[in-house]
Write a protein that holds these residues in place. Sequence first.
Motif, PDB file in Angstrom:
ATOM      1  N   GLY A 166      38.367  27.237  46.102  1.00  0.00           N
ATOM      2  CA  GLY A 166      36.936  26.991  46.149  1.00  0.00           C
ATOM      3  C   GLY A 166      36.083  27.832  45.220  1.00  0.00           C
ATOM      4  O   GLY A 166      34.859  27.837  45.325  1.00  0.00           O
ATOM      5  N   MET A 167      36.694  28.556  44.271  1.00  0.00           N
ATOM      6  CA  MET A 167      35.934  29.429  43.379  1.00  0.00           C
ATOM      7  C   MET A 167      35.414  28.699  42.142  1.00  0.00           C
ATOM      8  O   MET A 167      34.616  29.237  41.384  1.00  0.00           O
ATOM      9  N   GLY A 168      35.888  27.490  41.886  1.00  0.00           N
ATOM     10  CA  GLY A 168      35.366  26.696  40.785  1.00  0.00           C
ATOM     11  C   GLY A 168      35.763  27.199  39.412  1.00  0.00           C
ATOM     12  O   GLY A 168      36.706  27.971  39.236  1.00  0.00           O
ATOM     13  N   CYS A 169      34.972  26.781  38.420  1.00  0.00           N
ATOM     14  CA  CYS A 169      35.301  27.044  37.019  1.00  0.00           C
ATOM     15  C   CYS A 169      35.185  28.519  36.632  1.00  0.00           C
ATOM     16  O   CYS A 169      35.682  28.913  35.581  1.00  0.00           O
ATOM     17  N   SER A 170      34.513  29.316  37.443  1.00  0.00           N
ATOM     18  CA  SER A 170      34.327  30.726  37.103  1.00  0.00           C
ATOM     19  C   SER A 170      35.332  31.629  37.805  1.00  0.00           C
ATOM     20  O   SER A 170      35.110  32.834  37.929  1.00  0.00           O
ATOM     21  N   ALA A 171      36.438  31.066  38.251  1.00  0.00           N
ATOM     22  CA  ALA A 171      37.398  31.833  39.057  1.00  0.00           C
ATOM     23  C   ALA A 171      38.199  32.853  38.249  1.00  0.00           C
ATOM     24  O   ALA A 171      38.668  33.841  38.814  1.00  0.00           O
ATOM     25  N   SER A 172      38.369  32.648  36.950  1.00  0.00           N
ATOM     26  CA  SER A 172      39.179  33.580  36.158  1.00  0.00           C
ATOM     27  C   SER A 172      38.638  35.006  36.197  1.00  0.00           C
ATOM     28  O   SER A 172      39.393  35.945  36.486  1.00  0.00           O
ATOM     29  N   PRO A 173      37.342  35.230  35.920  1.00  0.00           N
ATOM     30  CA  PRO A 173      36.829  36.602  36.029  1.00  0.00           C
ATOM     31  C   PRO A 173      36.934  37.176  37.441  1.00  0.00           C
ATOM     32  O   PRO A 173      37.094  38.392  37.604  1.00  0.00           O
ATOM     33  N   ILE A 174      36.851  36.316  38.457  1.00  0.00           N
ATOM     34  CA  ILE A 174      37.002  36.789  39.828  1.00  0.00           C
ATOM     35  C   ILE A 174      38.420  37.313  40.041  1.00  0.00           C
ATOM     36  O   ILE A 174      38.633  38.380  40.634  1.00  0.00           O
ATOM     37  N   SER A 175      39.403  36.589  39.545  1.00  0.00           N
ATOM     38  CA  SER A 175      40.799  37.019  39.652  1.00  0.00           C
ATOM     39  C   SER A 175      41.025  38.319  38.886  1.00  0.00           C
ATOM     40  O   SER A 175      41.715  39.228  39.365  1.00  0.00           O
ATOM     41  N   ILE A 176      40.443  38.401  37.685  1.00  0.00           N
ATOM     42  CA  ILE A 176      40.561  39.624  36.891  1.00  0.00           C
ATOM     43  C   ILE A 176      39.920  40.794  37.626  1.00  0.00           C
ATOM     44  O   ILE A 176      40.431  41.922  37.612  1.00  0.00           O
ATOM     45  N   ASN A 177      38.799  40.542  38.292  1.00  0.00           N
ATOM     46  CA  ASN A 177      38.095  41.590  39.021  1.00  0.00           C
ATOM     47  C   ASN A 177      38.944  42.134  40.171  1.00  0.00           C
ATOM     48  O   ASN A 177      38.936  43.345  40.446  1.00  0.00           O
ATOM     49  N   ILE A 178      39.696  41.261  40.844  1.00  0.00           N
ATOM     50  CA  ILE A 178      40.612  41.700  41.908  1.00  0.00           C
ATOM     51  C   ILE A 178      41.660  42.654  41.337  1.00  0.00           C
ATOM     52  O   ILE A 178      41.926  43.728  41.880  1.00  0.00           O
ATOM     53  N   VAL A 179      42.248  42.254  40.211  1.00  0.00           N
ATOM     54  CA  VAL A 179      43.260  43.093  39.562  1.00  0.00           C
ATOM     55  C   VAL A 179      42.644  44.409  39.109  1.00  0.00           C
ATOM     56  O   VAL A 179      43.234  45.488  39.290  1.00  0.00           O
ATOM     57  N   GLN A 180      41.457  44.340  38.529  1.00  0.00           N
ATOM     58  CA  GLN A 180      40.770  45.542  38.055  1.00  0.00           C
ATOM     59  C   GLN A 180      40.581  46.554  39.197  1.00  0.00           C
ATOM     60  O   GLN A 180      40.819  47.748  39.019  1.00  0.00           O
ATOM     61  N   ASN A 181      40.160  46.078  40.353  1.00  0.00           N
ATOM     62  CA  ASN A 181      39.927  46.969  41.494  1.00  0.00           C
ATOM     63  C   ASN A 181      41.231  47.580  42.020  1.00  0.00           C
ATOM     64  O   ASN A 181      41.252  48.739  42.459  1.00  0.00           O
ATOM     65  N   ILE A 182      42.314  46.814  41.981  1.00  0.00           N
ATOM     66  CA  ILE A 182      43.616  47.353  42.393  1.00  0.00           C
ATOM     67  C   ILE A 182      44.072  48.442  41.425  1.00  0.00           C
ATOM     68  O   ILE A 182      44.571  49.502  41.831  1.00  0.00           O
ATOM     69  N   PHE A 183      43.886  48.197  40.133  1.00  0.00           N
ATOM     70  CA  PHE A 183      44.288  49.172  39.121  1.00  0.00           C
ATOM     71  C   PHE A 183      43.521  50.486  39.240  1.00  0.00           C
ATOM     72  O   PHE A 183      43.997  51.532  38.797  1.00  0.00           O
TER      73      PHE A 183
END
Length: 466
Positions: A166-183
């Motif tokens: 349900g994140m739509g076309c802008s989901a890629s930066p959201i996924s990157i943001n999850i990884v960024q926070n884990i790192f």
Amino acid sequence: MDFNSILLYSLPIFCLFFTIWKIIDQKRHQHCYILDYQCYKPTDDRMLSTRFCGEVIRRNKNLGLNEYKFILKAIVSSGIGEQTYAPRMVFYGREECPTYDDGISEMEEFFHDSIDKILKRTKILPSEIDVLVVNISMLATMPSLSARIINHYNMREDIKVYNLTGMGCSASPISINIVQNIFKIQKNKLALVVTSESLSPNWYSGNDRSMILSNCLFRSGGCAILLTNKLSLKNKTMFKLKCLVRTQHGAKDESYNCCIQKEDDQGRIGFHLDKTLPKAATRAFVDNLKEIAPKILPIRELLRFAIISTLRKFNQKYKGKFGPRPVINFKTGVDHFCLHTGGKAVIDGIGANLNLSEYDLEPARMTLHRFGNTSASSLWYVLGYMEAKKRLKKGDNVFMISFGAGFKCNSCLWEVVRDLGDGNVWEDCIDNYPPKTLANPFLEKFGWIQNEDPSTFYVPDDYVIP
């Protein structure tokens, strides 16, 4: 001074240096790098020619002449060419009754192709991956799509998994943001982000114009991105994440409803694109730029913009003169613009707002023409075009901008770590771009529809597309 006294005085100094070293070491491991990425190109038997598109449209018995005219206008002005891809069920003639397996098969075909290629190229084993983030907005399965990837590649039991829908076309930066926070809190990690959209169960077969548009714009595609914060891999990486900003306007009803999946009057599910979408997108875009501009632009440009804005307000208040509206120059801090291929109007709008040249817009326009709007993965096809054209040099800054349902605008800035020039998904066709013309052949083949009379027009069952 005896040994105990020396130890007593030196211990605080040692603790101070140790603390400083820990902070520096932690900062060094918090960076988010792209090790590699692989865009997906479906097989040629899934390519949508103009002739076949006409056949698909004719198969929809819910359409009349007015809908044909609307579709013709939408496709001709969309910026999409004849080499985009659709799900297999469209070629089987089952777009009105797709199966559950159609959606899964479409995704697994992409998973196995792109993930296999990126693992082989980087020589990374599936068991080495610590984090998996999968974003497919419009297909939810049980087990999840991320679980299917883990099962197929026999990944570790302790892998951290995030399955986004349900994140739509802008989901890629959201996924990157999850990884960024884990790192930021864990050292020496490898993360795999898988981004795509499942069109098979979401092909609209009704006659609502606001939902027909999605069939005209969205196409099959996907991308697998391998990220890391391992310092030992730093010299092999491609990009370094410098900044990421997410803007969410879901609390505003107009923004929330402008881009939404729902049923039409006949109960057919489709993706509704409202007339208020451009307004909602502009608001989210402006708010996003306000937040990210101070983080990515040099101080001199921010000062110039502030001074000009102040002088304009002064003239307006005391002299009644407005003067030209000040425009901030993003090119002072950005070398390349990686824009979401939401459609020709989206690309034109961003270009006008940021005062971009045709050179800046070329990667997005060519990606839209060759692959269409591949939803959340479209940014990576645009990035691939820049790389294939050998535009990306060490030290360059790449600004990614994406829009999506919610309504959301997400953006991020990447620094190119080394000179890049791999063809990726563009390898076999990059020499043909940009073409001499982007004119869509639909008008040439189906322009006669504009002259038909609604009272006498009909399409016989045995009609052959010219």
